[in-house]
Design a protein around this motif. Sequence first.
Motif, PDB file in Angstrom:
ATOM      1  N   MET A 197       0.735  -1.288  -0.088  1.00 43.30           N
ATOM      2  CA  MET A 197       0.047  -0.034   0.072  1.00 43.30           C
ATOM      3  C   MET A 197       0.950   1.317   0.168  1.00 43.30           C
ATOM      4  SD  MET A 197      -3.568   0.075   2.066  1.00 43.30           S
ATOM      5  CE  MET A 197      -2.647   0.062   3.842  1.00 43.30           C
ATOM      6  N   TYR A 228      -8.404   5.436  -0.570  1.00 43.58           N
ATOM      7  CA  TYR A 228      -8.290   4.145  -0.226  1.00 43.58           C
ATOM      8  C   TYR A 228      -9.637   3.645  -0.920  1.00 43.58           C
ATOM      9  CZ  TYR A 228      -8.615  -0.253   2.285  1.00 43.58           C
ATOM     10  OH  TYR A 228      -8.838  -1.414   2.778  1.00 43.58           O
ATOM     11  N   GLY A 255     -10.120   1.744   6.112  1.00 40.82           N
ATOM     12  CA  GLY A 255     -10.608   2.652   5.111  1.00 40.82           C
ATOM     13  C   GLY A 255     -10.973   3.967   5.875  1.00 40.82           C
ATOM     14  N   LYS A 285      -4.603   0.678  -2.071  1.00 43.69           N
ATOM     15  CA  LYS A 285      -5.752  -0.522  -2.014  1.00 43.69           C
ATOM     16  C   LYS A 285      -4.797  -1.516  -1.656  1.00 43.69           C
ATOM     17  CE  LYS A 285      -6.468  -1.923  -6.151  1.00 43.69           C
ATOM     18  NZ  LYS A 285      -6.898  -1.878  -7.391  1.00 43.69           N
ATOM     19  N   TYR A 311       2.168  -0.622   4.742  1.00 45.28           N
ATOM     20  CA  TYR A 311       2.454   0.766   4.056  1.00 45.28           C
ATOM     21  C   TYR A 311       3.762   1.079   3.696  1.00 45.28           C
ATOM     22  CZ  TYR A 311       2.140   6.099   3.765  1.00 45.28           C
ATOM     23  OH  TYR A 311       2.340   7.150   3.191  1.00 45.28           O
TER      24      TYR A 311
END
Lengths: 158, 158
Positions: A1, A88, A121, B2, B88
């Motif tokens: 991510m 997101y 999210g 995502k 992340y």
Amino acid sequence: MKVTTQLEYGLCCIVALARLQVGDPASASDIAQSEKLPRQYVEKLLCRLKRSGIVRSVRGAKGGYLLARHPSELTVRDICDALDGGAYKLICEEESMRTKRCIPVSADGRCSLRFVWTELGSVINSYLGTVTVDALLSDGSCHTGKETPYQRPCTAGV
Amino acid sequence: MKVTTQLEYGLCCIVALARLQVGDPASASDIAQSEKLPRQYVEKLLCRLKRSGIVRSVRGAKGGYLLARHPSELTVRDICDALDGGAYKLICEEESMRTKRCIPVSADGRCSLRFVWTELGSVINSYLGTVTVDALLSDGSCHTGKETPYQRPCTAGV
DNA sequence: CCATACCCGACTATTTTTGTCAAGTTTTGC
DNA sequence: GCAAAACTTGACAAAAATAGTCGGGTATGG
Ligand code: FES
Ligand code: FES
């Protein structure tokens, strides 16, 4: 991510615009040059930011872009929403994934992981909503240096 | 931004393993079949999960995989770290980006956006660290249905 | 009327992600 | 011992997402 360069670049442009908070608009080329970004890409981003009402534009010679709102009323989240269609996205938002996984995975028609991803999210969006462009201008002043933990709002009972 | 399917799939496998919390190991093919995932991809993911000590493996016939820890001591974050190298990643972690942006953007050698992205990272990791695999087993029970806002820990003063 | 600068969709290139293959190694049961 | 089950691994191919370009349009000030 990972944050996309779209976002990074877009946000850079916004910050640049906010810094130049004078009356006359800044052209895409000016911004691109000062931020050392590809001009045409910047144009594209600004175009999208315009459609979402984050910036205004003035056409013609001497034209350019202006922030549509005051930096203190503009959050990073707004910019994410404008550029990526949200910072997101749920993995199973796409049709293909939804039928392939989300639905069939658990008996009652719900992927047992779903709540993690939706909560994630809202954690992300919620955080980004607390950061105003204003705060970005005063470089570093917003940075506390401390950890910024997530506190589960509802551990007990339920 | 995502979640990758790697993560989704990996986590699915872990949950499947946790559900079968019996003594004997489950083979990759079993897991793949029950979760309707490509077998060889599952193998690959489990292999990585193994290297990070999330699962154990038993080789040979009748072999398979086992959770290395109790589900209550395993968080979603652990799995992210194992699979993606963290849920992340900072955009300017890559060399190319770092020299192109992070450093030169602001005078004191710091991108003025940097703190947003690093804080975002800690918010994400911190949240994922609160969700145990255990919680995922009891389907839906962890889901409060309420919003899970982010509270800035240190707004005033500084 | 022309130089500047926004507008916009289609297109290409690049990178990342996803998934497969094939050739190992280890162990169990017979 | 041997065959079958099952993990191990790196290299590779396919697909998707992202990044970035091109070219032509339209508006406006001087
Ligand atoms: S597929 Fe929708 S959350 Fe898992
Ligand atoms: S380039 Fe490092 S945070 Fe902007």
